[in-house]
Design a protein around this motif. Sequence first.
Motif, mmCIF file in Angstrom:
data_model
loop_
_atom_site.group_PDB
_atom_site.id
_atom_site.type_symbol
_atom_site.label_atom_id
_atom_site.label_comp_id
_atom_site.label_asym_id
_atom_site.label_seq_id
_atom_site.Cartn_x
_atom_site.Cartn_y
_atom_site.Cartn_z
ATOM 1 N N THR A 182 2.252 -3.515 -9.771
ATOM 2 C CA THR A 182 3.255 -2.877 -7.716
ATOM 3 C C THR A 182 3.350 -3.910 -6.769
ATOM 4 O O THR A 182 2.434 -4.938 -7.318
ATOM 5 N N SER A 183 4.521 -3.516 -6.174
ATOM 6 C CA SER A 183 4.795 -3.934 -4.982
ATOM 7 C C SER A 183 4.117 -5.007 -3.692
ATOM 8 O O SER A 183 3.065 -3.493 -3.707
ATOM 9 N N ARG A 184 3.617 -6.064 -3.376
ATOM 10 C CA ARG A 184 3.024 -6.065 -2.491
ATOM 11 C C ARG A 184 2.997 -5.325 -1.396
ATOM 12 O O ARG A 184 2.117 -4.575 -0.585
ATOM 13 N N GLN A 185 4.769 -4.137 -1.153
ATOM 14 C CA GLN A 185 4.857 -3.616 0.127
ATOM 15 C C GLN A 185 3.848 -2.254 -0.173
ATOM 16 O O GLN A 185 3.928 -2.056 0.893
ATOM 17 N N SER A 186 3.832 -1.732 -1.747
ATOM 18 C CA SER A 186 3.345 -0.503 -1.849
ATOM 19 C C SER A 186 1.766 -0.622 -1.695
ATOM 20 O O SER A 186 1.318 0.243 -1.262
ATOM 21 N N ILE A 187 1.031 -1.767 -1.626
ATOM 22 C CA ILE A 187 0.224 -1.453 -1.831
ATOM 23 C C ILE A 187 0.142 -1.929 -0.034
ATOM 24 O O ILE A 187 -0.842 -1.136 0.358
ATOM 25 N N SER A 188 0.378 -2.557 0.960
ATOM 26 C CA SER A 188 0.558 -2.368 2.087
ATOM 27 C C SER A 188 0.253 -0.788 3.249
ATOM 28 O O SER A 188 0.008 -0.402 4.016
ATOM 29 N N LYS A 189 1.395 -0.224 2.209
ATOM 30 C CA LYS A 189 1.147 1.118 2.347
ATOM 31 C C LYS A 189 -0.010 1.838 2.422
ATOM 32 O O LYS A 189 -0.160 2.876 3.782
ATOM 33 N N HIS A 190 -0.560 1.770 1.256
ATOM 34 C CA HIS A 190 -1.808 2.327 0.351
ATOM 35 C C HIS A 190 -2.674 1.921 1.406
ATOM 36 O O HIS A 190 -3.321 2.810 1.626
ATOM 37 N N LEU A 191 -2.899 0.905 1.829
ATOM 38 C CA LEU A 191 -3.280 0.318 3.174
ATOM 39 C C LEU A 191 -3.557 0.609 4.071
ATOM 40 O O LEU A 191 -4.578 1.224 5.061
ATOM 41 N N ARG A 192 -2.348 1.034 4.864
ATOM 42 C CA ARG A 192 -2.025 2.038 5.764
ATOM 43 C C ARG A 192 -2.484 3.303 6.013
ATOM 44 O O ARG A 192 -3.304 3.727 6.611
ATOM 45 N N ILE A 193 -2.616 3.786 5.192
ATOM 46 C CA ILE A 193 -3.130 5.380 4.769
ATOM 47 C C ILE A 193 -4.461 4.952 4.768
ATOM 48 O O ILE A 193 -4.910 5.926 5.169
ATOM 49 N N LEU A 194 -4.970 4.254 4.012
ATOM 50 C CA LEU A 194 -6.855 3.971 4.238
ATOM 51 C C LEU A 194 -6.936 3.863 5.236
ATOM 52 O O LEU A 194 -8.149 3.791 5.989
ATOM 53 N N THR A 195 -6.231 2.565 6.140
ATOM 54 C CA THR A 195 -6.546 2.608 7.343
ATOM 55 C C THR A 195 -6.721 3.407 8.423
ATOM 56 O O THR A 195 -7.417 3.761 9.557
#
Lengths: 106, 106
Positions: free
Chosen positions: B37-50
């Motif tokens: 998947t894209s880096r941006q979607s990972i970034s979104k996941h990381l935001r949620i986890l954060t």
Amino acid sequence: MRRDIFQAIADPTRRAILTLIALQAMTPNAIAEHFDTSRQSISKHLRILTECELVKQKQQGREIYYQLEVKKMKELDKWLEQFRKIWESRFNELDKVLNKLKTTKK
Amino acid sequence: MRRDIFQAIADPTRRAILTLIALQAMTPNAIAEHFDTSRQSISKHLRILTECELVKQKQQGREIYYQLEVKKMKELDKWLEQFRKIWESRFNELDKVLNKLKTTKK
DNA sequence: TATATGTGCAACTATTCGGTTTCGCAAATT
DNA sequence: AATTTGCGAAACCGAATAGTTGCACATATA
């Protein structure tokens, strides 16, 4: 339709249902009385919980008792294990530090 | 926007991220390389986890390392405890049965 | 037999979710 | 100074989700 324990327990109502029936099996109507929602929506939640086997049915006349299936809960516990290892080892690290402080004091 | 650990770990990608960074902190790009998947979607996941504090950031120049926050994982463990009690007591029940069988055999 | 009760299911709706695309910005590299 | 690199944020989209309403059906009860 994704249907695993993680998705199942993501919903607060479903978690509450699990807690509610943990100690004794209950019928949908009885469960719904504990919530501020319709019987049908509880029924839907129970279907999801049944599909991923966190709960099982026991027919009794025209009533259906739902009871917790502890076995599936263990899967969650199993997933947690990888992280438990980490926090236990970090606890050991702290332990080492404390021991070091103790011996330095002497 | 509901944002708790249960909702956070409901997504398989987020669970994989947690496992991935459990042992060592990683940057979003490094993490994204492990997924389809894209880096941006990972970034979104990381935001949620954060946001739900399952993960924390450590800035290092222009790179941001994400690392696991074990503390929050313990909350999940705590929630599981109510059920663990049950399966342990049921195990004891089984234990009793086995003992009974043993003594009956004699 | 007629009615009440306990339940699941399907259709519909508003909201949320995960992903992509595009953009902006700051830190590194040339 | 110009370009590249690492990153987050916003806008958008299709799919999934939780809830409601209405219905069907079987088991009890009158």
